[in-house]
Scaffold this motif. Structure first.
Motif, PDB file in Angstrom:
ATOM      1  N   LEU A 140       0.744  -1.381   0.001  1.00 22.41           N
ATOM      2  CA  LEU A 140      -0.131  -0.056  -0.189  1.00 22.41           C
ATOM      3  C   LEU A 140       0.982   1.266   0.107  1.00 22.41           C
ATOM      4  O   LEU A 140       2.083   1.302   0.478  1.00 22.41           O
ATOM      5  N   TRP A 141       0.438   2.408  -0.536  1.00 24.06           N
ATOM      6  CA  TRP A 141       0.961   3.706  -0.500  1.00 24.06           C
ATOM      7  C   TRP A 141       0.053   4.600  -0.447  1.00 24.06           C
ATOM      8  O   TRP A 141      -1.075   4.638  -0.784  1.00 24.06           O
ATOM      9  N   ILE A 142       0.638   6.011  -0.249  1.00 24.31           N
ATOM     10  CA  ILE A 142      -0.060   7.214  -0.216  1.00 24.31           C
ATOM     11  C   ILE A 142      -0.541   7.897  -1.491  1.00 24.31           C
ATOM     12  O   ILE A 142       0.452   8.151  -2.388  1.00 24.31           O
ATOM     13  N   THR A 143      -1.515   7.857  -1.649  1.00 22.92           N
ATOM     14  CA  THR A 143      -1.999   8.842  -2.994  1.00 22.92           C
ATOM     15  C   THR A 143      -3.064   9.883  -2.504  1.00 22.92           C
ATOM     16  O   THR A 143      -3.539   9.738  -1.542  1.00 22.92           O
ATOM     17  N   VAL A 144      -3.456  10.579  -3.316  1.00 25.66           N
ATOM     18  CA  VAL A 144      -4.517  11.872  -3.109  1.00 25.66           C
ATOM     19  C   VAL A 144      -5.722  11.297  -3.356  1.00 25.66           C
ATOM     20  O   VAL A 144      -6.173  10.699  -4.575  1.00 25.66           O
ATOM     21  N   ASP A 145      -6.691  11.312  -2.404  1.00 27.80           N
ATOM     22  CA  ASP A 145      -8.247  11.048  -2.659  1.00 27.80           C
ATOM     23  C   ASP A 145      -8.877  11.894  -3.619  1.00 27.80           C
ATOM     24  O   ASP A 145      -8.787  13.066  -3.092  1.00 27.80           O
ATOM     25  N   PRO A 146      -9.451  11.618  -4.630  1.00 30.55           N
ATOM     26  CA  PRO A 146      -9.918  12.606  -5.554  1.00 30.55           C
ATOM     27  C   PRO A 146     -11.168  13.284  -5.203  1.00 30.55           C
ATOM     28  O   PRO A 146     -11.773  14.205  -5.671  1.00 30.55           O
ATOM     29  N   TYR A 147     -11.743  12.936  -4.077  1.00 35.08           N
ATOM     30  CA  TYR A 147     -12.968  13.481  -3.728  1.00 35.08           C
ATOM     31  C   TYR A 147     -12.639  14.467  -2.532  1.00 35.08           C
ATOM     32  O   TYR A 147     -13.257  15.599  -2.417  1.00 35.08           O
ATOM     33  N   THR A 148     -11.639  14.204  -1.449  1.00 36.84           N
ATOM     34  CA  THR A 148     -11.269  15.191  -0.404  1.00 36.84           C
ATOM     35  C   THR A 148     -10.045  15.777  -0.600  1.00 36.84           C
ATOM     36  O   THR A 148      -9.602  16.734   0.135  1.00 36.84           O
ATOM     37  N   TYR A 149      -9.180  15.240  -1.631  1.00 33.61           N
ATOM     38  CA  TYR A 149      -7.820  15.733  -1.742  1.00 33.61           C
ATOM     39  C   TYR A 149      -6.840  15.443  -0.449  1.00 33.61           C
ATOM     40  O   TYR A 149      -5.920  16.170  -0.366  1.00 33.61           O
ATOM     41  N   GLU A 150      -7.482  14.491   0.338  1.00 35.09           N
ATOM     42  CA  GLU A 150      -6.635  14.082   1.498  1.00 35.09           C
ATOM     43  C   GLU A 150      -5.763  12.832   1.071  1.00 35.09           C
ATOM     44  O   GLU A 150      -5.808  12.197   0.015  1.00 35.09           O
ATOM     45  N   GLY A 151      -4.964  12.507   1.994  1.00 38.80           N
ATOM     46  CA  GLY A 151      -3.984  11.376   1.579  1.00 38.80           C
ATOM     47  C   GLY A 151      -4.608  10.045   2.186  1.00 38.80           C
ATOM     48  O   GLY A 151      -5.258  10.246   3.163  1.00 38.80           O
ATOM     49  N   ILE A 152      -4.609   8.913   1.038  1.00 33.60           N
ATOM     50  CA  ILE A 152      -5.237   7.801   1.702  1.00 33.60           C
ATOM     51  C   ILE A 152      -4.277   6.575   1.099  1.00 33.60           C
ATOM     52  O   ILE A 152      -3.264   6.829   0.618  1.00 33.60           O
ATOM     53  N   CYS A 153      -4.662   5.411   1.992  1.00 34.03           N
ATOM     54  CA  CYS A 153      -3.596   4.253   1.577  1.00 34.03           C
ATOM     55  C   CYS A 153      -4.450   3.311   0.294  1.00 34.03           C
ATOM     56  O   CYS A 153      -5.696   3.142   0.533  1.00 34.03           O
ATOM     57  N   THR A 154      -3.659   3.224  -0.767  1.00 32.93           N
ATOM     58  CA  THR A 154      -4.254   2.474  -1.742  1.00 32.93           C
ATOM     59  C   THR A 154      -3.293   1.368  -2.143  1.00 32.93           C
ATOM     60  O   THR A 154      -2.049   1.580  -1.888  1.00 32.93           O
ATOM     61  N   PRO A 155      -3.752   0.445  -3.000  1.00 30.82           N
ATOM     62  CA  PRO A 155      -2.742  -0.675  -3.585  1.00 30.82           C
ATOM     63  C   PRO A 155      -1.823  -0.264  -4.374  1.00 30.82           C
ATOM     64  O   PRO A 155      -2.121   0.741  -5.333  1.00 30.82           O
ATOM     65  N   ARG A 156      -0.497  -0.583  -4.058  1.00 32.17           N
ATOM     66  CA  ARG A 156       0.681  -0.336  -5.066  1.00 32.17           C
ATOM     67  C   ARG A 156       0.837  -1.779  -5.910  1.00 32.17           C
ATOM     68  O   ARG A 156       1.247  -2.742  -5.224  1.00 32.17           O
ATOM     69  N   LEU A 157       0.531  -1.667  -7.072  1.00 34.06           N
ATOM     70  CA  LEU A 157       0.472  -2.821  -7.927  1.00 34.06           C
ATOM     71  C   LEU A 157       1.892  -3.149  -8.439  1.00 34.06           C
ATOM     72  O   LEU A 157       2.146  -4.516  -8.690  1.00 34.06           O
ATOM     73  N   CYS A 158       2.681  -2.347  -8.508  1.00 36.43           N
ATOM     74  CA  CYS A 158       4.216  -2.487  -9.291  1.00 36.43           C
ATOM     75  C   CYS A 158       5.279  -2.178  -8.355  1.00 36.43           C
ATOM     76  O   CYS A 158       5.138  -1.354  -7.273  1.00 36.43           O
ATOM     77  N   GLY A 159       6.486  -2.862  -8.593  1.00 36.51           N
ATOM     78  CA  GLY A 159       7.691  -2.325  -7.959  1.00 36.51           C
ATOM     79  C   GLY A 159       8.504  -1.333  -8.252  1.00 36.51           C
ATOM     80  O   GLY A 159       7.689  -0.254  -9.113  1.00 36.51           O
ATOM     81  N   ARG A 160       9.620  -1.167  -7.780  1.00 33.42           N
ATOM     82  CA  ARG A 160      10.233   0.295  -8.342  1.00 33.42           C
ATOM     83  C   ARG A 160      10.406   0.311  -9.820  1.00 33.42           C
ATOM     84  O   ARG A 160      10.811  -0.341 -10.627  1.00 33.42           O
TER      85      ARG A 160
END
Length: 396
Positions: A90-110
């Protein structure tokens, strides 16, 4: 090996289903018409180019250009990093509804980006996915997009090929592509002249008067204006590199070991990522292939105008670079200051993501599975419109 990978992917899916933080359903049946000038893209087409609306407004959350205030505890965390999320998947991305940071799945490696068209993780330097010199990135929302390499922009129009800042590009003789005080790309007089005809014409030389480095005399004693190359040590300390802030716009030293920068790479976290995502990459037929080198050899000229040799390996950003102008859309959070690098490595072939779906289902950039391939090409800040087979921004 294949059986163990399936078990691993299934276990990950169960963990996410039972323990992951809640976040909005990005594929919604509700249509939002506040798209501004952000054009939709065809879900069956290649990875879309980065486009940003011109009529959106975003409040400053006080976390800087490439960090966001986390919804869970109110603290600032770097984007596209594990941060406070409980798993490296999981990693931090921006919630497109609230513009806050949320944890979402990280699908790929470096240095890899998920491409929904084929459901694979592609090398960020895979030239087959992007056009006009662009490469693969994620937006702050987790959308796979094509954008110019760090320190380059399409010029003179957004549809043109990428041109490095402070190089001639399509400008007249003795002029270079620059950023005006109002944040627009323009052709401006070149005040940094190469003194060695063997020096690289792609060196991005910034006059010292356009930087915030104040402890250097303007000039070198021979009447030449002192200039520094972006991505070099320049006038900075050994742990810093010379970058360019497109919002100021000014040159500045960037401390590369600062976890808040989009270029920081933790050795400990990298080791875990390589172990986890390497399981998918090591499946049969997922062998790395050799490709044409991505940067040519160049001779470094005499150090007479403030140029220093660039380090051989600069961590590159997965977060798309900031564009000059307003902080709108995909420019709300982005990689800034610009620290260009010229990677010298082979491009790897696409590999399977660490997440999997049931047979006949398609993995989406959100980490969800669906029976329709169309939504798989829509990023987390987009929704799929079946009637038009297009992806539309959810809110901005």
């Amino acid at each position: 090996m294949l059986f163990s990978a399936i078990i691993f992917a299934t276990a990950v899916a169960l963990v996410l289903a039972n323990n992951a933080p809640t976040y909005p359903s990005y594929i919604s049946s509700t249509t939002d018409n506040s798209y501004g000038s952000y054009r939709p893209f065809n879900a069956a087409a290649p990875v879309p180019q980065n486009r940003k609306p011109s009529n959106a407004s975003f409040a400053d959350d006080g976390c800087g250009d490439s960090s966001v205030r986390f919804k869970g505890d109110g603290y600032c965390y770097p984007l596209l990093k594990k941060g406070p999320c409980y798993s490296v998947l999981l990693w931090i991305t921006v919630d497109p509804y609230t513009y806050e940071g949320i944890c979402t799945p990280r699908l790929c490696g470096r240095e890899k980006v998920f491409v929904g068209r084929d459901g694979l993780c592609h090398d960020i330097l895979d030239t087959k996915e992007c056009r006009g010199g662009r490469r693969l990135y994620y937006s702050a929302y987790g959308d796979p997009i094509c954008d110019c390499p760090i320190g380059q922009y399409p010029f003179p129009s957004e549809e043109d090929d990428c041109v490095p800042l402070f190089t001639q590009g399509p400008c007249p003789t003795n002029q270079v592509v620059s950023v005006s005080s109002s944040g627009k790309l323009e052709c401006a007089p070149n005040t940094c002249q190469l003194v060695d005809r063997y020096q690289d014409f792609l060196l991005q030389l910034v006059p010292v008067k356009q930087s915030i480095i104040s402890n250097h005399k303007y000039g070198n004693g021979n009447g030449q204006k002192l200039c520094h190359a972006l991505g070099s040590c320049g006038p900075c300390s050994p742990s810093e590199l010379f970058g360019y802030n497109v919002f100021r716009p000014l040159g500045e030293c960037v401390y590369m070991n600062d976890p808040r920068t989009p270029y920081f790479s933790s050795p400990e976290e990298n080791a875990i990522l390589d172990e986890v995502f390497g399981r998918a990459a090591n499946e049969p037929n997922n062998r790395f292939y050799r490709a044409q080198r991505l940067s040519r050899k160049r001779r470094q000229g005499p150090n007479t105008i403030g140029i220093f040799q660039q380090p051989s390996r600069i961590p590159t950003s997965l977060l798309n670079p900031c564009q000059p102008g307003g902080r709108n859309g995909n420019n709300f959070k982005c990689a800034n200051p610009l620290v260009p690098s010229r990677p010298v490595r082979d491009v790897s072939q696409p590999v399977s993501p660490a997440f999997g779906c049931r047979p006949n289902d398609f993995l989406q950039a959100t980490g969800q599975c669906g029976s329709n391939r169309g939504p798989a090409s829509c990023g987390p800040s987009f929704q799929f419109i079946p009637a038009t087979n297009q992806c539309r921004p959810i809110r901005f």
